[in-house]
Design a protein around this motif. Structure first.
Motif, PDB file in Angstrom:
ATOM      1  N   LEU A 117      67.864  93.709  89.333  1.00 29.58           N
ATOM      2  CA  LEU A 117      69.290  94.707  89.488  1.00 29.58           C
ATOM      3  C   LEU A 117      70.110  94.900  88.515  1.00 29.58           C
ATOM      4  O   LEU A 117      71.315  95.221  88.866  1.00 29.58           O
ATOM      5  N   ASN A 118      69.709  94.744  87.239  1.00 29.28           N
ATOM      6  CA  ASN A 118      70.468  94.492  86.065  1.00 29.28           C
ATOM      7  C   ASN A 118      70.567  95.985  85.450  1.00 29.28           C
ATOM      8  O   ASN A 118      69.403  96.375  85.043  1.00 29.28           O
ATOM      9  N   LYS A 119      71.686  96.729  85.611  1.00 23.57           N
ATOM     10  CA  LYS A 119      71.568  98.297  85.118  1.00 23.57           C
ATOM     11  C   LYS A 119      71.201  98.046  83.593  1.00 23.57           C
ATOM     12  O   LYS A 119      70.485  98.978  83.307  1.00 23.57           O
ATOM     13  N   HIS A 120      71.773  97.250  82.595  1.00 25.67           N
ATOM     14  CA  HIS A 120      71.671  97.108  81.465  1.00 25.67           C
ATOM     15  C   HIS A 120      70.093  97.074  81.092  1.00 25.67           C
ATOM     16  O   HIS A 120      69.615  97.635  80.039  1.00 25.67           O
ATOM     17  N   LYS A 144      64.798 104.075  89.640  1.00 22.60           N
ATOM     18  CA  LYS A 144      65.372 102.952  90.072  1.00 22.60           C
ATOM     19  C   LYS A 144      66.736 102.777  89.799  1.00 22.60           C
ATOM     20  O   LYS A 144      67.639 102.246  90.527  1.00 22.60           O
ATOM     21  N   LEU A 145      67.276 103.261  88.349  1.00 23.90           N
ATOM     22  CA  LEU A 145      68.537 103.124  88.125  1.00 23.90           C
ATOM     23  C   LEU A 145      69.381 103.909  89.035  1.00 23.90           C
ATOM     24  O   LEU A 145      70.588 103.548  89.217  1.00 23.90           O
ATOM     25  N   ILE A 146      69.127 105.041  89.218  1.00 25.49           N
ATOM     26  CA  ILE A 146      69.745 106.296  90.055  1.00 25.49           C
ATOM     27  C   ILE A 146      70.238 105.547  91.437  1.00 25.49           C
ATOM     28  O   ILE A 146      71.260 105.492  91.740  1.00 25.49           O
ATOM     29  N   GLU A 147      69.129 104.981  91.829  1.00 25.97           N
ATOM     30  CA  GLU A 147      68.948 104.289  93.251  1.00 25.97           C
ATOM     31  C   GLU A 147      70.034 103.038  93.189  1.00 25.97           C
ATOM     32  O   GLU A 147      70.750 103.001  94.026  1.00 25.97           O
ATOM     33  N   LEU A 148      69.962 102.321  91.926  1.00 26.89           N
ATOM     34  CA  LEU A 148      70.862 101.067  92.097  1.00 26.89           C
ATOM     35  C   LEU A 148      72.219 101.575  91.905  1.00 26.89           C
ATOM     36  O   LEU A 148      73.169 101.080  92.553  1.00 26.89           O
ATOM     37  N   ASN A 149      72.671 102.794  91.187  1.00 28.43           N
ATOM     38  CA  ASN A 149      74.109 103.336  91.016  1.00 28.43           C
ATOM     39  C   ASN A 149      74.329 103.761  92.315  1.00 28.43           C
ATOM     40  O   ASN A 149      75.670 103.548  92.734  1.00 28.43           O
ATOM     41  N   GLU A 150      73.530 104.571  93.168  1.00 27.55           N
ATOM     42  CA  GLU A 150      73.905 105.016  94.436  1.00 27.55           C
ATOM     43  C   GLU A 150      74.201 103.894  95.346  1.00 27.55           C
ATOM     44  O   GLU A 150      75.074 103.868  96.187  1.00 27.55           O
ATOM     45  N   TYR A 151      73.217 102.896  95.264  1.00 27.13           N
ATOM     46  CA  TYR A 151      73.658 101.830  96.075  1.00 27.13           C
ATOM     47  C   TYR A 151      75.104 100.803  95.838  1.00 27.13           C
ATOM     48  O   TYR A 151      75.587 100.649  96.922  1.00 27.13           O
ATOM     49  N   GLN A 152      75.334 101.016  94.635  1.00 29.02           N
ATOM     50  CA  GLN A 152      76.601 100.237  94.044  1.00 29.02           C
ATOM     51  C   GLN A 152      77.700 101.144  94.521  1.00 29.02           C
ATOM     52  O   GLN A 152      78.958 100.442  94.664  1.00 29.02           O
ATOM     53  N   ASP A 153      77.522 102.062  94.573  1.00 34.04           N
ATOM     54  CA  ASP A 153      78.801 102.928  95.051  1.00 34.04           C
ATOM     55  C   ASP A 153      79.193 103.128  96.324  1.00 34.04           C
ATOM     56  O   ASP A 153      80.263 103.754  96.604  1.00 34.04           O
ATOM     57  N   ILE A 154      78.157 102.654  97.177  1.00 37.39           N
ATOM     58  CA  ILE A 154      78.396 102.769  98.757  1.00 37.39           C
ATOM     59  C   ILE A 154      79.410 101.545  98.890  1.00 37.39           C
ATOM     60  O   ILE A 154      79.602 100.724  98.593  1.00 37.39           O
TER      61      ILE A 154
END
Length: 154
Positions: A117-120, A144-154
């Motif tokens: 789950l590390n964006k970097h 996966k990076l886009i999904e992770l960004n969307e999940y963390q924005d929630i």
């Protein structure tokens, strides 16, 4: 007229002096850290190893950085997964810098396995896929990076 010339020369030389001073201070800190580490060869903590890796990367001494990190990975007990991930990331960055994309991809994947789950890491992995010509995996990783960004924005 001479005063204007002096003012112009001073305005030109001041930024140069500032940049040189900053570089000298940075080199001084690097040498000081290296000397402290040389004195205490019994134990080097992970923070110092990572600092040395940054120094080697900044100086573009890729193979020295790879050798040092791989040596300390076997010598130092690593308690944190973030430290091992940083080690893998630096090694992969060095291999990527010398255009050895297959080996870099291997180390980025090792880092990804430790912290998925590390964006970097995801960004680096997508980049290495693009550089090596694997567009399909690059797109999957970007997704996966886009999904992770969307999940963390929630």
């Amino acid at each position: 007229m001479f005063e204007v010339y002096l003012i112009l020369v001073t305005c030109f030389l001041l930024p140069i002096c500032y940049l040189i001073t900053n570089s000298l201070i940075s080199i001084y800190h690097q040498v000081k850290t290296l000397m402290n580490i040389k004195k205490s060869t019994i134990y080097i903590n992970n923070k110092n190893v990572l600092y040395l890796a940054k120094i080697y990367i900044h100086r573009k001494q890729w193979l020295d950085c790879i050798t040092m990190i791989e040596f300390y990975m076997t010598q130092i007990v690593i308690n944190e997964t973030t430290t091992i991930v940083q080690y893998y990331n630096y090694i992969a960055l060095c291999y990527q810098s010398i255009n050895m994309y297959t080996i870099a991809k291997k180390y980025y994947l090792k880092a990804y396995q430790q912290e998925p789950l590390n964006k970097h890491i995801l960004k680096n992995l997508a980049n290495i896929y693009k550089l090596s010509g694997d567009i399909e995996n690059a797109n999957k990783t970007d997704q996966k990076l886009i999904e992770l960004n969307e999940y963390q924005d929630i």
